[in-house]
Motif scaffolding. Sequence first.
Motif, PDB file in Angstrom:
ATOM      1  N   ARG A  15      37.904  33.140  31.557  1.00 15.04           N
ATOM      2  CA  ARG A  15      37.977  34.376  32.329  1.00 15.04           C
ATOM      3  C   ARG A  15      39.215  34.392  33.232  1.00 15.04           C
ATOM      4  O   ARG A  15      39.814  35.461  33.457  1.00 15.04           O
ATOM      5  N   GLU A  16      39.625  33.222  33.751  1.00 19.28           N
ATOM      6  CA  GLU A  16      40.742  33.149  34.691  1.00 19.28           C
ATOM      7  C   GLU A  16      42.084  32.886  34.007  1.00 19.28           C
ATOM      8  O   GLU A  16      43.093  32.734  34.696  1.00 19.28           O
ATOM      9  N   LEU A  17      42.110  32.823  32.672  1.00 16.63           N
ATOM     10  CA  LEU A  17      43.357  32.462  31.965  1.00 16.63           C
ATOM     11  C   LEU A  17      44.485  33.445  32.275  1.00 16.63           C
ATOM     12  O   LEU A  17      45.616  33.034  32.609  1.00 16.63           O
ATOM     13  N   LYS A  18      44.227  34.726  32.171  1.00 11.91           N
ATOM     14  CA  LYS A  18      45.273  35.721  32.452  1.00 11.91           C
ATOM     15  C   LYS A  18      45.751  35.622  33.885  1.00 11.91           C
ATOM     16  O   LYS A  18      46.955  35.782  34.166  1.00 11.91           O
ATOM     17  N   THR A  19      44.823  35.344  34.799  1.00 13.64           N
ATOM     18  CA  THR A  19      45.210  35.211  36.207  1.00 13.64           C
ATOM     19  C   THR A  19      46.142  34.026  36.394  1.00 13.64           C
ATOM     20  O   THR A  19      47.149  34.110  37.130  1.00 13.64           O
ATOM     21  N   ARG A  20      45.824  32.895  35.729  1.00 12.94           N
ATOM     22  CA  ARG A  20      46.682  31.715  35.860  1.00 12.94           C
ATOM     23  C   ARG A  20      48.090  31.968  35.293  1.00 12.94           C
ATOM     24  O   ARG A  20      49.083  31.551  35.872  1.00 12.94           O
ATOM     25  N   ILE A  21      48.164  32.670  34.171  1.00 16.89           N
ATOM     26  CA  ILE A  21      49.469  32.974  33.576  1.00 16.89           C
ATOM     27  C   ILE A  21      50.265  33.908  34.479  1.00 16.89           C
ATOM     28  O   ILE A  21      51.472  33.709  34.714  1.00 16.89           O
ATOM     29  N   ALA A  22      49.594  34.940  35.013  1.00 13.80           N
ATOM     30  CA  ALA A  22      50.284  35.882  35.900  1.00 13.80           C
ATOM     31  C   ALA A  22      50.770  35.191  37.169  1.00 13.80           C
ATOM     32  O   ALA A  22      51.895  35.432  37.651  1.00 13.80           O
ATOM     33  N   LEU A  23      49.933  34.303  37.717  1.00 15.50           N
ATOM     34  CA  LEU A  23      50.322  33.578  38.924  1.00 15.50           C
ATOM     35  C   LEU A  23      51.488  32.630  38.634  1.00 15.50           C
ATOM     36  O   LEU A  23      52.404  32.463  39.462  1.00 15.50           O
ATOM     37  N   ALA A  24      51.481  32.010  37.449  1.00 22.70           N
ATOM     38  CA  ALA A  24      52.592  31.132  37.065  1.00 22.70           C
ATOM     39  C   ALA A  24      53.900  31.917  36.968  1.00 22.70           C
ATOM     40  O   ALA A  24      54.966  31.424  37.372  1.00 22.70           O
ATOM     41  N   ALA A  25      53.816  33.147  36.448  1.00 23.32           N
ATOM     42  CA  ALA A  25      55.026  33.979  36.363  1.00 23.32           C
ATOM     43  C   ALA A  25      55.552  34.283  37.762  1.00 23.32           C
ATOM     44  O   ALA A  25      56.780  34.229  38.000  1.00 23.32           O
TER      45      ALA A  25
END
Length: 577
Positions: A15-25
């Motif tokens: 569920r948090e995968l997209k959030t982690r990718i966006a935060l990494a960007a």
Amino acid sequence: MTETAYALVAQVRRRELKTRIALAAFIGATAWFVAPSVWPLVWFVAVCASQAVDWLVFRRFLQRPGVEPSRTMIAVACAVTAGCVVIYSGIAGYLWFRGGEVGRVFALIQIAGGLLHVSLHMHRARPVLISAVATHGTYFLGLPVVSAISGGRWHELLITIGCLLYMSHLGVAVRQSTSTTEQLQSARDAAQEARRRAEVASDAKSDFLAVISHEIRTPMNAVISAANLLRRTRLDEAQREHVAMLTDAGDVLMGLLNDVLDFSKIEAGKMELESAAMNVRDRLTALCRLWEPRADAAGVRLTMDIDASVPAFVRTDPLRFQQILFNLMSNAVKFTSTGEIRVRAGWDGAHLSVAVVDTGCGIPAERLPHMFNSFEQADAGTTRRYGGTGLGLSISRKLAEIMGGTLSVESREGEGSTFTLSLPVEVAAEDAAASRPSGEDTGALEGRAILAADDHEVNRRILALLLEPHGCRLTLVANGAEAVEAARLERFDAVLMDMQMPVMDGLEAARRLRREGLNAATPIIALTANALDTHKAAWDAVGVHAFLTKPIDPELLASTLAGACRPEAETPESAVA
């Protein structure tokens, strides 16, 4: 199926995968802004690759959520988690050594956020949590130490102490959060278990009420029907008095049974309402006509006053409307020994109000607030003096509320009481309100062939005694299978069908009659001691002409049969509940 801790963690990570990718960007862009070079871009690509591996590994836990993973699988998950953290927090090292003071502050905030994230989301699976926290913690504590040693700035070790304090507070917070979560889960599980037990108890109560209703109605059918048959014979005055006592006692018993069943349905939220057009004057006149003899016998005058503004026809639930007023008039007659009882109907443009006013004993002021409580009456001696369960008024008020209205009381001890029912109703057109007459020409039963299925010999005998005087040709059978067999050999004008019978029950027999043969279109009348709404719904699904309950009302049985035998009633489409 209960999910494992690893499956729950996997759900959160997915569920948090997209959030982690966006935060990494965002972190990569900030790192490039603070210390421009190609490394933030390389880091972001590495993060995306590591997150893909993470997704592939943790997906295995979701494929078998209820199965505990093997040690090998747990080890792989821990290794992948540690690797992802090494990469994800690697940008902190870049910022610490290349970003100046701003980079150092941002690096520590980024790692602190990572620690908080994994502590909250991975605490269910301790090995995975330790892998993530240990890796983040290495960066968090190690960067200030390496910087202090390599640069000789030993005062920077104070940062490490601050980081240790943060991690200790975080550990306490996570432990408290975990404890709170476990307590909430335990409370939720307990609540679900309590709800499950309550549902089981409710189902058991419903089953008990269904059984006890059937078992009481079956012998009561014999008692009341035999009394009604006896009343038709030539009796002397003493014998008539004895029969009257018998029928009155039977009516009281059936009233008590119906009250308990209605109360149970209301409490369970299973009371269903109908909407039909009702002639207000006819309904009130019928009720007054019913109670007038008892009022006269007590020396009390019963009058009715309907305001000219009251519509001739309204749309409501006629049965429940009648039930409420029946209870109110019953109480008025019961508690009034002199004077009069007046039924007044009024209309305010949206609400039909009916007041039952008596000059009876009245109600003490301190008891008024409790008059509509279940199983309560005005005083402890009321039940001994007048009888009753104390359910009538409770059921009446709850029915009024279910219908969207109110039931209120005003009373003065020694002067009388006024119970007022107010219901929101729609005005109905007179043609839409036209209904079948309440009494059919029972002469129409002369020569009619009636098939009756009932497994009790006494009930079959009662049916014969009730219907043969009308000139019916009765065929009596003991179960559904015999009814189906009889229906294959002869065309009947109507079928009376019991519900619970050996060999084949009434519902199955009715379905078979409907499918084929000489009586596929013959009106079927359910005549059963199973009187709950669920039973009526089951008969409705079969498509019966009418649903009658035991004890048998002789006049209602005859009129219902006469109506079923009319030519226009002889199609399944004309069946009514």
